[in-house]
Design a protein around this motif. Structure first.
Motif, PDB file in Angstrom:
ATOM      1  N   ASP B  54       0.838  -1.187   0.000  1.00 24.71           N
ATOM      2  CA  ASP B  54       0.000   0.000   0.000  1.00 24.71           C
ATOM      3  C   ASP B  54       0.876   1.241   0.000  1.00 24.71           C
ATOM      4  OD1 ASP B  54      -2.244   1.601   0.071  1.00 24.71           O
ATOM      5  OD2 ASP B  54      -2.284   1.648   2.264  1.00 24.71           O
ATOM      6  N   TRP B  55       0.469   2.175  -0.766  1.00 24.50           N
ATOM      7  CA  TRP B  55       1.244   3.395  -0.914  1.00 24.50           C
ATOM      8  C   TRP B  55       1.244   4.250   0.346  1.00 24.50           C
ATOM      9  CZ3 TRP B  55       4.431   4.934  -4.566  1.00 24.50           C
ATOM     10  CH2 TRP B  55       4.834   6.272  -4.565  1.00 24.50           C
ATOM     11  N   MET B  82       2.575  -1.855  -6.257  1.00 21.99           N
ATOM     12  CA  MET B  82       2.088  -0.789  -5.393  1.00 21.99           C
ATOM     13  C   MET B  82       0.575  -0.669  -5.506  1.00 21.99           C
ATOM     14  SD  MET B  82       4.193   1.019  -3.619  1.00 21.99           S
ATOM     15  CE  MET B  82       5.832   1.699  -3.499  1.00 21.99           C
ATOM     16  N   THR B  84      -2.308   1.968  -5.003  1.00 21.82           N
ATOM     17  CA  THR B  84      -2.520   3.393  -4.781  1.00 21.82           C
ATOM     18  C   THR B  84      -3.997   3.719  -4.922  1.00 21.82           C
ATOM     19  OG1 THR B  84      -2.462   4.227  -7.045  1.00 21.82           O
ATOM     20  CG2 THR B  84      -0.355   3.705  -6.027  1.00 21.82           C
ATOM     21  N   GLU B  88      -4.180   9.402  -6.601  1.00 24.34           N
ATOM     22  CA  GLU B  88      -2.783   9.470  -6.175  1.00 24.34           C
ATOM     23  C   GLU B  88      -1.889   9.063  -7.327  1.00 24.34           C
ATOM     24  OE1 GLU B  88      -2.373   6.690  -3.059  1.00 24.34           O
ATOM     25  OE2 GLU B  88      -3.288   7.950  -1.526  1.00 24.34           O
ATOM     26  N   GLU B  89      -2.479   9.027  -8.485  1.00 25.06           N
ATOM     27  CA  GLU B  89      -1.754   8.446  -9.600  1.00 25.06           C
ATOM     28  C   GLU B  89      -0.436   9.126  -9.944  1.00 25.06           C
ATOM     29  OE1 GLU B  89      -4.429   7.903 -12.775  1.00 25.06           O
ATOM     30  OE2 GLU B  89      -5.574   6.362 -11.732  1.00 25.06           O
ATOM     31  N   ASN B  91       1.738   9.514  -8.106  1.00 20.49           N
ATOM     32  CA  ASN B  91       2.760   8.745  -7.418  1.00 20.49           C
ATOM     33  C   ASN B  91       3.286   7.610  -8.275  1.00 20.49           C
ATOM     34  OD1 ASN B  91       2.309  10.335  -5.221  1.00 20.49           O
ATOM     35  ND2 ASN B  91       0.757   8.961  -4.380  1.00 20.49           N
ATOM     36  N   LYS B  92       2.523   7.323  -9.295  1.00 19.31           N
ATOM     37  CA  LYS B  92       2.915   6.215 -10.154  1.00 19.31           C
ATOM     38  C   LYS B  92       4.375   6.354 -10.558  1.00 19.31           C
ATOM     39  CE  LYS B  92       2.319   4.395 -14.805  1.00 19.31           C
ATOM     40  NZ  LYS B  92       1.567   4.509 -16.070  1.00 19.31           N
ATOM     41  N   GLY B  95       6.681   5.814  -7.728  1.00 18.93           N
ATOM     42  CA  GLY B  95       6.713   4.424  -7.325  1.00 18.93           C
ATOM     43  C   GLY B  95       7.581   3.591  -8.249  1.00 18.93           C
ATOM     44  N   TYR B 103       1.856  -1.103 -10.642  1.00 17.40           N
ATOM     45  CA  TYR B 103       1.047  -0.466  -9.627  1.00 17.40           C
ATOM     46  C   TYR B 103      -0.383  -0.605 -10.072  1.00 17.40           C
ATOM     47  CZ  TYR B 103      -0.471   3.530 -12.313  1.00 17.40           C
ATOM     48  OH  TYR B 103      -1.098   4.316 -13.221  1.00 17.40           O
ATOM     49  N   THR B 105      -4.476   0.801  -9.110  1.00 19.31           N
ATOM     50  CA  THR B 105      -5.227   1.769  -8.333  1.00 19.31           C
ATOM     51  C   THR B 105      -6.504   1.172  -7.760  1.00 19.31           C
ATOM     52  OG1 THR B 105      -6.120   2.507 -10.438  1.00 19.31           O
ATOM     53  CG2 THR B 105      -4.434   3.879  -9.449  1.00 19.31           C
TER      54      THR B 105
END
Lengths: 231, 231
Positions: B54-55, B82, B84, B88-89, B91-92, B95, B103, B105
DNA sequence: ATAAATTGTTGCATATTTATGACAGTTCGG
DNA sequence: CCGAACTGTCATAAATATGCAACAATTTAT
């Protein structure tokens, strides 16, 4: 045993009892101290794997003890979890500064406590439980569960193995038979103290390869000691 | 078992449950951790084949844990997916930079999750699961699902095959019967510990060609070990 | 030097832990 | 539906480890 030893330091016996119960449920060996002085003594004697330290205590406060421990090389690596009452959370920063590895606020659930404690223990010595310990050609590898002296496999029974493992992780200090029974055999076992002698004998016999049996030394009137220095 | 072990790291137990159910349906063995600390411990202890991370988590964040894992040689090759939340993408990128292999979502369908996971696993170790493992004339080829000793075909049952495969990939280390049950039989199977003895016996019998049964050694008081060094 | 303590050794009965062979229930492919 | 291959359990045998008591050897105190 294999289980870790936790020292509980708190002036309130009720809290100590509570903690002890929780920890014993989780298979940890417990030591208790109601003040910083006793605690310090126990720490030197027993080298616990982790210390649960109450923040507020009469006399030397928890934080003071923590500071002292972190200053001494011998005890600096013992992880500390601070116990603080709700509202004292400001101290968190101070505690972590001093070197506490975690802190937990009362009241807390036993489960949470044990979880945190496990985490801290794991983080604290990721290797100690699986890294081979070597000393003067003698090598004990917990992972493969093997003992060798100068690359030659050495054979011994399970109890001797644990005994040696204990000694290797607690070198240069004398232990009474009673202490050895506690650490190696585990807390509530009724065995004659003299039995320790016999296992010491067996361990020495197993180590009889290149004088290595001298590492296990007799401390007359007290018990035994593992030391690399001549006895 | 043949099935891989997946570690789920998320602070919300509801999500963990959901993931566990989905994964267990797909025949994976699951481990869970609610925080980075516990996760790290489990990773060290169990070496999962993949981590669902989990992010956003309180304490050490997922990304921080990922970074740590990728930095350590031992854990660097464990693939990470990941998790997410929508939005919060951004962060992709971050990450993937850290070393996450994929990852996904939230919310997502179990089917999608499992599909991605399989893909990552396939990509992650194209060889390790199909490269033959050889040791002292003994050869196990996962691809053809065959075992030979000095070119001679050796016959054994499925369980013995998995047991041998586990041993070959985890040599020189003692395992308790309980650990073997976990790893070879798979997590939540209720089988007597003594059953391990029997399969060890069968495996040894199968390996009885040129002393090769000595590779499987008894570690009294503990369990068994696969080793090329004399027992 | 002698007695009292303390520790070292050893043999042995007992307790534990493993190894093995047999057996019955299952699974799987014909 | 049948038979061969597998599995998990048990009962029993075999191997080892353990604790203890008795006696020897050593050290310490008087």
């Amino acid at each position: 045993m294999t289980s870790r030893t936790i020292l509980i330091v708190d002036d309130e016996s009720a809290i100590r009892d509570m903690l002890r119960i929780a920890l014993e449920m989780a298979e940890y060996r417990c030591l208790e101290a109601s003040n910083a002085q006793d605690a310090h003594g126990l720490i030197i004697d027993e080298k616990p794997d982790l210390i649960l330290l109450d923040w507020m205590m009469p006399g030397t406060s928890g934080i003071e003890l923590a500071r002292r421990l972190k200053r001494d090389e011998v005890t600096a690596n013992i992880p500390i979890i601070m116990l603080t009452a709700k509202g004292e959370e400001d101290n968190k920063i101070q505690g972590l500064e001093v070197g506490a590895d975690d802190y937990i606020t009362k009241p807390f659930s036993p489960r949470e406590l044990v979880a945190r404690l496990k985490a801290v223990l794991r983080r604290a010595d990721p290797q100690s439980s699986s890294q081979p310990i070597k000393v003067q050609g003698l090598c004990l590898d917990p992972a493969s569960h093997r003992v060798t002296i100068n690359e030659r496999e050495v054979d011994m029974g399970p109890t001797e193995f644990r005994l040696l493992q204990f000694f290797l992780t607690h070198q240069e200090r004398a232990y009474t038979r009673s202490q050895l029974l506690d650490h190696v055999w585990g807390g509530n076992v009724y065995v004659e103290e003299r039995t320790v002698d016999v296992h010491i004998r067996r361990l020495r016999k197993a180590l009889t390869v290149d004088q290595h049996e001298n590492l296990v030394q007799t401390v007359r009137g007290t018990g035994y000691r593992f030391s690399t220095k001549a006895g």
